[in-house]
Design a protein around this motif. Sequence first.
Motif, PDB file in Angstrom:
ATOM      1  N   GLY A  17       0.775  -1.226   0.000  1.00 12.29           N
ATOM      2  CA  GLY A  17       0.000   0.000   0.000  1.00 12.29           C
ATOM      3  C   GLY A  17       0.804   1.273   0.000  1.00 12.29           C
ATOM      4  N   TYR A  18       2.114   1.186  -0.278  1.00 12.83           N
ATOM      5  CA  TYR A  18       2.941   2.391  -0.327  1.00 12.83           C
ATOM      6  C   TYR A  18       2.903   2.968  -1.741  1.00 12.83           C
ATOM      7  N   PRO A  19       2.350   4.165  -1.902  1.00 14.40           N
ATOM      8  CA  PRO A  19       2.308   4.771  -3.240  1.00 14.40           C
ATOM      9  C   PRO A  19       3.641   5.406  -3.614  1.00 14.40           C
ATOM     10  N   TYR A  20       3.926   5.430  -4.894  1.00 13.89           N
ATOM     11  CA  TYR A  20       5.110   6.108  -5.421  1.00 13.89           C
ATOM     12  C   TYR A  20       4.805   6.528  -6.854  1.00 13.89           C
ATOM     13  N   CYS A  21       5.659   7.356  -7.405  1.00 14.29           N
ATOM     14  CA  CYS A  21       5.414   7.907  -8.741  1.00 14.29           C
ATOM     15  C   CYS A  21       6.669   7.807  -9.594  1.00 14.29           C
TER      16      CYS A  21
ATOM     17  N   MET B 286      -7.720   1.420   2.801  1.00 18.80           N
ATOM     18  CA  MET B 286      -7.677   1.143   1.376  1.00 18.80           C
ATOM     19  C   MET B 286      -7.268  -0.307   1.104  1.00 18.80           C
ATOM     20  N   LEU B 287      -6.313  -0.828   1.870  1.00 16.26           N
ATOM     21  CA  LEU B 287      -5.888  -2.218   1.707  1.00 16.26           C
ATOM     22  C   LEU B 287      -7.025  -3.173   2.037  1.00 16.26           C
ATOM     23  N   VAL B 288      -7.715  -2.913   3.157  1.00 20.71           N
ATOM     24  CA  VAL B 288      -8.827  -3.779   3.563  1.00 20.71           C
ATOM     25  C   VAL B 288      -9.916  -3.790   2.498  1.00 20.71           C
TER      26      VAL B 288
ATOM     27  N   ALA C  21      -5.512  -9.565   1.908  1.00 22.81           N
ATOM     28  CA  ALA C  21      -5.800  -8.348   2.666  1.00 22.81           C
ATOM     29  C   ALA C  21      -5.311  -8.425   4.104  1.00 22.81           C
ATOM     30  N   PHE C  22      -5.668  -9.461   4.812  1.00 17.10           N
ATOM     31  CA  PHE C  22      -5.403  -9.452   6.241  1.00 17.10           C
ATOM     32  C   PHE C  22      -3.953  -9.784   6.598  1.00 17.10           C
ATOM     33  N   PRO C  23      -3.287 -10.723   5.914  1.00 14.91           N
ATOM     34  CA  PRO C  23      -1.847 -10.853   6.165  1.00 14.91           C
ATOM     35  C   PRO C  23      -1.063  -9.594   5.813  1.00 14.91           C
ATOM     36  N   PHE C  24      -1.438  -8.960   4.707  1.00 20.06           N
ATOM     37  CA  PHE C  24      -0.717  -7.757   4.284  1.00 20.06           C
ATOM     38  C   PHE C  24      -0.983  -6.593   5.222  1.00 20.06           C
ATOM     39  N   VAL C  25      -2.223  -6.500   5.718  1.00 20.86           N
ATOM     40  CA  VAL C  25      -2.530  -5.432   6.666  1.00 20.86           C
ATOM     41  C   VAL C  25      -1.746  -5.625   7.956  1.00 20.86           C
ATOM     42  N   PHE C  26      -1.654  -6.876   8.428  1.00 20.94           N
ATOM     43  CA  PHE C  26      -0.865  -7.141   9.644  1.00 20.94           C
ATOM     44  C   PHE C  26       0.593  -6.728   9.454  1.00 20.94           C
TER      45      PHE C  26
END
Length: 334
Positions: free
Chosen positions: A143-147, A247-249, A257-262
């Motif tokens: 969920g880290y945005p970059y450009c 946003m991730l959820v 979703a839930f492993p990544f959110v943790f």
Amino acid sequence: MKTAVVILNWNGKKLLEEFIPSVVEFSQSADIYVIDNNSDDDSEEFLKSNYPQIKIIRNEDNFGYAKGYNEGIKKILSSYSKPDIFCLLNSDVMVSENWLEPIEKLFESNSEIAVAQPKILDYKNPTQFEYAGAGGGFIDNFGYPYCRGRVFWDLEEDKGQFDDTIQTFWASGACFFIRTEDFMNSGGFDEGFFAHMEEIDLCWRINNSGRKVFYCGESKVYHLGGGTLKNSNPKKTYLNFRNSLWMLVKNLPAWKAFPFVFLRLSLDGITGIVFLFYEGFPHFWAVIDSHFGFYKRLFHYRTNRKPGIKNYYTKKLIPFQYFVLKRKYYKDLK
């Protein structure tokens, strides 16, 4: 193709005085609206006196970015002719000559495109990309945005390396073009976010629906940045971290979703410690407090998920590449 340029304002008379002239000069083919979030300065009087051609839409309260635009656009559609495209433009953006035409042609060339943004350069340093959107937005799987042109706080000089037109993952809320039908069909911005990350969330939902987001380097604008909330404001830290977790959820497939959110919560803890040393206690606490804010509406977002199946995000763990491997430029990300 008809475009409506829509600017959200809250007590921003000084910004309007500085930036509205370029919008009026270079947007002759578009209708221009200002949605006022119940300002108590004399923004409205300034517009009426100097730019009577601009239509003013007044909200009943300061609804923030997300609800402010949602409510304002509803009023535009109920009172005026329906445009093909909305350009949601920050009040601290200077546009350039012929900035609309390449974007309009892009939408006309491909009916699958729902959202687009131009090249976004720094108003104070015009040869450098600007933080909010730069050369097109992407996101890693945490969920880290970059450009292109901006990775975390490192900004590239514009040397024409992103003068192309490509499909991206998200478009910047500083200058956000969206087809009217796609905005309405998607439900608009998530009003629970209030401000920050809501354009990335909307783009993620657009991607999940099978529609496309594009960047058009032939069009360019210049963004001041921090016109409403300065980068140094802990509230901005709070909103970015809280909204990123929501946003991730909302958008990741359940098994991710839930492993990544943790894992993201754990990474946020490390970030909070870094902030304590480099940004001070208020930003450290903003990260911690954002997690309490996240839990308050976790059930709501868990039960209102509309995830996609296809992976539109990249598997590049951007914090590791940036802080550990010292990769500061988009071209160096592996």
